[in-house]
Every structure is written in structure tokens, then in C-alpha cells.
Design a protein around this motif. Structure first.
Motif, PDB file in Angstrom:
ATOM      1  N   GLY A  23       0.799  -1.222   0.000  1.00  0.00           N
ATOM      2  CA  GLY A  23       0.000   0.000   0.000  1.00  0.00           C
ATOM      3  C   GLY A  23       0.827   1.264   0.000  1.00  0.00           C
ATOM      4  O   GLY A  23       0.304   2.362   0.192  1.00  0.00           O
ATOM      5  N   CYS A  26      -0.370   3.888  -2.696  1.00  0.00           N
ATOM      6  CA  CYS A  26      -1.801   4.186  -2.783  1.00  0.00           C
ATOM      7  C   CYS A  26      -2.103   5.647  -2.455  1.00  0.00           C
ATOM      8  O   CYS A  26      -1.347   6.309  -1.753  1.00  0.00           O
ATOM      9  CB  CYS A  26      -2.578   3.287  -1.819  1.00  0.00           C
ATOM     10  SG  CYS A  26      -2.495   1.540  -2.217  1.00  0.00           S
ATOM     11  N   LYS A 143      -0.710  -8.126   1.969  1.00  0.00           N
ATOM     12  CA  LYS A 143      -1.561  -7.866   0.801  1.00  0.00           C
ATOM     13  C   LYS A 143      -2.995  -8.354   1.025  1.00  0.00           C
ATOM     14  O   LYS A 143      -3.957  -7.628   0.743  1.00  0.00           O
ATOM     15  CB  LYS A 143      -0.948  -8.542  -0.426  1.00  0.00           C
ATOM     16  CG  LYS A 143      -1.773  -8.473  -1.698  1.00  0.00           C
ATOM     17  CD  LYS A 143      -1.803  -7.101  -2.292  1.00  0.00           C
ATOM     18  CE  LYS A 143      -2.473  -7.114  -3.668  1.00  0.00           C
ATOM     19  NZ  LYS A 143      -2.908  -5.752  -4.060  1.00  0.00           N
ATOM     20  N   ARG A 146      -4.766  -6.115   3.619  1.00  0.00           N
ATOM     21  CA  ARG A 146      -5.162  -4.805   3.096  1.00  0.00           C
ATOM     22  C   ARG A 146      -6.273  -4.935   2.058  1.00  0.00           C
ATOM     23  O   ARG A 146      -7.226  -4.138   2.049  1.00  0.00           O
ATOM     24  CB  ARG A 146      -3.961  -4.068   2.499  1.00  0.00           C
ATOM     25  CG  ARG A 146      -4.235  -2.600   2.244  1.00  0.00           C
ATOM     26  CD  ARG A 146      -3.039  -1.837   1.708  1.00  0.00           C
ATOM     27  NE  ARG A 146      -3.320  -0.408   1.722  1.00  0.00           N
ATOM     28  CZ  ARG A 146      -4.096   0.212   0.810  1.00  0.00           C
ATOM     29  NH1 ARG A 146      -4.620  -0.481  -0.193  1.00  0.00           N
ATOM     30  NH2 ARG A 146      -4.334   1.507   0.892  1.00  0.00           N
ATOM     31  N   ASP A 147      -6.170  -5.927   1.174  1.00  0.00           N
ATOM     32  CA  ASP A 147      -7.211  -6.115   0.161  1.00  0.00           C
ATOM     33  C   ASP A 147      -8.569  -6.388   0.799  1.00  0.00           C
ATOM     34  O   ASP A 147      -9.602  -5.905   0.311  1.00  0.00           O
ATOM     35  CB  ASP A 147      -6.840  -7.267  -0.777  1.00  0.00           C
ATOM     36  CG  ASP A 147      -5.810  -6.866  -1.822  1.00  0.00           C
ATOM     37  OD1 ASP A 147      -5.390  -5.690  -1.843  1.00  0.00           O
ATOM     38  OD2 ASP A 147      -5.419  -7.737  -2.635  1.00  0.00           O
ATOM     39  N   CYS A 150     -10.008  -3.191   1.880  1.00  0.00           N
ATOM     40  CA  CYS A 150     -10.507  -2.444   0.708  1.00  0.00           C
ATOM     41  C   CYS A 150     -11.848  -2.981   0.241  1.00  0.00           C
ATOM     42  O   CYS A 150     -12.740  -2.216  -0.135  1.00  0.00           O
ATOM     43  CB  CYS A 150      -9.492  -2.533  -0.438  1.00  0.00           C
ATOM     44  SG  CYS A 150      -7.971  -1.605  -0.176  1.00  0.00           S
ATOM     45  N   GLU A 151     -11.984  -4.301   0.251  1.00  0.00           N
ATOM     46  CA  GLU A 151     -13.206  -4.944  -0.251  1.00  0.00           C
ATOM     47  C   GLU A 151     -14.331  -4.963   0.784  1.00  0.00           C
ATOM     48  O   GLU A 151     -15.491  -5.133   0.423  1.00  0.00           O
ATOM     49  CB  GLU A 151     -12.882  -6.379  -0.686  1.00  0.00           C
ATOM     50  CG  GLU A 151     -11.950  -6.436  -1.891  1.00  0.00           C
ATOM     51  CD  GLU A 151     -11.238  -7.773  -2.031  1.00  0.00           C
ATOM     52  OE1 GLU A 151     -11.558  -8.703  -1.243  1.00  0.00           O
ATOM     53  OE2 GLU A 151     -10.365  -7.895  -2.904  1.00  0.00           O
ATOM     54  N   LYS A 164     -12.955  -1.112  -3.589  1.00  0.00           N
ATOM     55  CA  LYS A 164     -12.784  -2.564  -3.727  1.00  0.00           C
ATOM     56  C   LYS A 164     -12.203  -2.937  -5.088  1.00  0.00           C
ATOM     57  O   LYS A 164     -11.618  -4.017  -5.243  1.00  0.00           O
ATOM     58  CB  LYS A 164     -14.120  -3.280  -3.510  1.00  0.00           C
ATOM     59  CG  LYS A 164     -15.166  -3.040  -4.591  1.00  0.00           C
ATOM     60  CD  LYS A 164     -16.435  -3.808  -4.276  1.00  0.00           C
ATOM     61  CE  LYS A 164     -17.514  -3.544  -5.324  1.00  0.00           C
ATOM     62  NZ  LYS A 164     -18.778  -4.252  -4.983  1.00  0.00           N
ATOM     63  N   LYS A 167      -8.328  -0.697  -5.002  1.00  0.00           N
ATOM     64  CA  LYS A 167      -7.553  -0.889  -3.759  1.00  0.00           C
ATOM     65  C   LYS A 167      -6.831   0.384  -3.297  1.00  0.00           C
ATOM     66  O   LYS A 167      -5.830   0.321  -2.588  1.00  0.00           O
ATOM     67  CB  LYS A 167      -6.538  -2.030  -3.920  1.00  0.00           C
ATOM     68  CG  LYS A 167      -7.120  -3.348  -4.420  1.00  0.00           C
ATOM     69  CD  LYS A 167      -8.137  -3.933  -3.456  1.00  0.00           C
ATOM     70  CE  LYS A 167      -8.546  -5.348  -3.812  1.00  0.00           C
ATOM     71  NZ  LYS A 167      -9.363  -5.465  -5.013  1.00  0.00           N
TER      72      LYS A 167
END
Length: 203
Positions: A23, A26, A143, A146-147, A150-151, A164, A167
Motif C-alpha cells: 500500500g 496508494c 496484501k 489490506r485487500d 478495501c473490499e 474494492k 484498492k
């Protein structure tokens, strides 16, 4: 993938922690780091740099890592802190938090292209997530963690931004939504100054 670990074992280190973050690039959300201590000489087939793996493969390996590891910890640093101290220092802070959260104290650290501000023996390895199983395992945990934010939670908090999908990265959709809707409290203002400046010239 065990070359660097073997060097550590030969120096009598028993609890080697792989450390990595995700991230960093981002525009939105926390930088997330993970620290993972795997049992000595354990080989987990398929473990690699998380960016090279499909989401399905990452999820499957995540479950294996969480089951097999001696210790796993995740550290977060939020966007407001990233803006205050810069992303490099925030990434290091997230890594330190991850290591400090381990239930097993590591005696050696393998870190992906960084240094962790702790008084422990450590080795920084460029592209370590592609050459060290411990670092690769940490990259997968970071990963997936964090994903899933996001989702899940972050998508629920800000459903109009497409979190989502992208990301938090600077995709065309994300940049357009920032211009249309403005920034949220979770956006990294230090990262999107150019986008905001461009927006202001439109009026």
C-alpha cells in the motif's frame, strides 16, 4: 527461496521474521505491514512475491501461512500519519509495529528493501519478496489483509469511490471520483496535491 534463511540458521538464529509492507503507492488508506516467523526449514510450495500471485492463490497461501507460522503480526499506519511523517517513515513504522506485535520475539529479521527501527539483527534485501520465503509470506499476509479491508470495511465506508476495485491506487476511476466527490478523511492528501490542483484550475 530459503537462501537468506539458511544464512541466518548457520549463524544460530532460530526465529527469523520476514517483514514486508503493502500500500506504499496508494492514494487512500493505511500502509499495512506484516511480520511472519515460519518454522525453520519449512517449505510452503507456491509462496512468492504477492504481486505475482492471483487473488485466489494469495488467499489459499494466506490460510496455509496463518496455520503453519510460529507467529504472525500486522501493523497499520493511517493516512493522517502518512501525511505527517511521509510514506517512507510510515512504512518503516508499520513494519516496526508488525514486529513488535509478534507473540514470538524474533532473533533476526529479513526485510524487503528497508530497515526496521528496532535493536535486532536484520538484513535488508532488495526484491526480498521474490527471493526469501519469509519475506514473501509477509508480503502475502500484508496484501491479503489490506485487500480485505478495501473490499470490506473501507468499501462500506466510502462506497462511491470504487475502493474494492482499485484498492486505493491512482487509477483513472479513482482520480475521477476524487475530482467529482472530493477527498475523504482516509485519502493521503500529500499524495493527491496534483490532482486537487488540477481540480481547482477547472473552476
Amino acid at each position: 527461496m530459503l537462501l537468506y534463511e539458511k544464512e541466518g540458521w548457520e549463524l544460530s538464529y532460530q526465529h527469523i521474521a520476514g517483514v514486508d509492507e503493502v500500500g506504499r503507492g496508494c492514494l487512500f488508506g493505511d500502509v499495512v505491514a506484516a511480520a511472519v516467523i515460519l518454522p525453520a526449514r519449512l517449505i510452503i510450495e507456491g509462496v512468492d512475491d504477492s504481486k505475482k500471485l492471483t487473488a485466489k492463490k494469495r488467499d489459499a497461501l494466506y490460510e496455509i501461512i496463518m496455520d503453519q507460522a510460529l507467529a504472525v503480526s500486522v501493523g497499520h499506519v493511517e493516512s493522517t500519519v502518512i501525511d505527517e511523517i511521509n510514506i517512507k517513515q510510515a512504512s518503516r513504522l508499520a513494519m516496526r509495529k508488525a514486529v513488535e506485535g509478534l507473540i514470538q520475539q524474533p532473533d533476526y529479521m529479513l526485510i524487503d528493501a528497508e530497515k526496521v527501527d528496532l535493536p535486532l539483527p536484520q538484513r535488508s534485501i532488495i526484491k526480498g519478496d521474490a527471493s526469501s520465503q519469509s519475506i514473501a509470506a509477509a508480503s502475502i499476509v500484508a496484501k491479503v489483509t489490506r485487500d480485505r479491508l478495501c473490499e470490506g470495511l473501507w468499501e462500506e465506508l466510502y462506497p462511491d469511490y470504487g475502493i474494492k476495485l482499485h484498492k486505493g491506487y491512482a487509477t483513472k476511476l479513482h482520480r475521477e471520483q476524487i475530482k467529482t466527490l472530493g477527498v475523504t478523511p482516509m485519502h493521503r492528501r500529500s499524495f493527491i496535491g496534483n490532482i486537487l490542483a488540477e481540480q481547482q484550475t477547472l473552476f
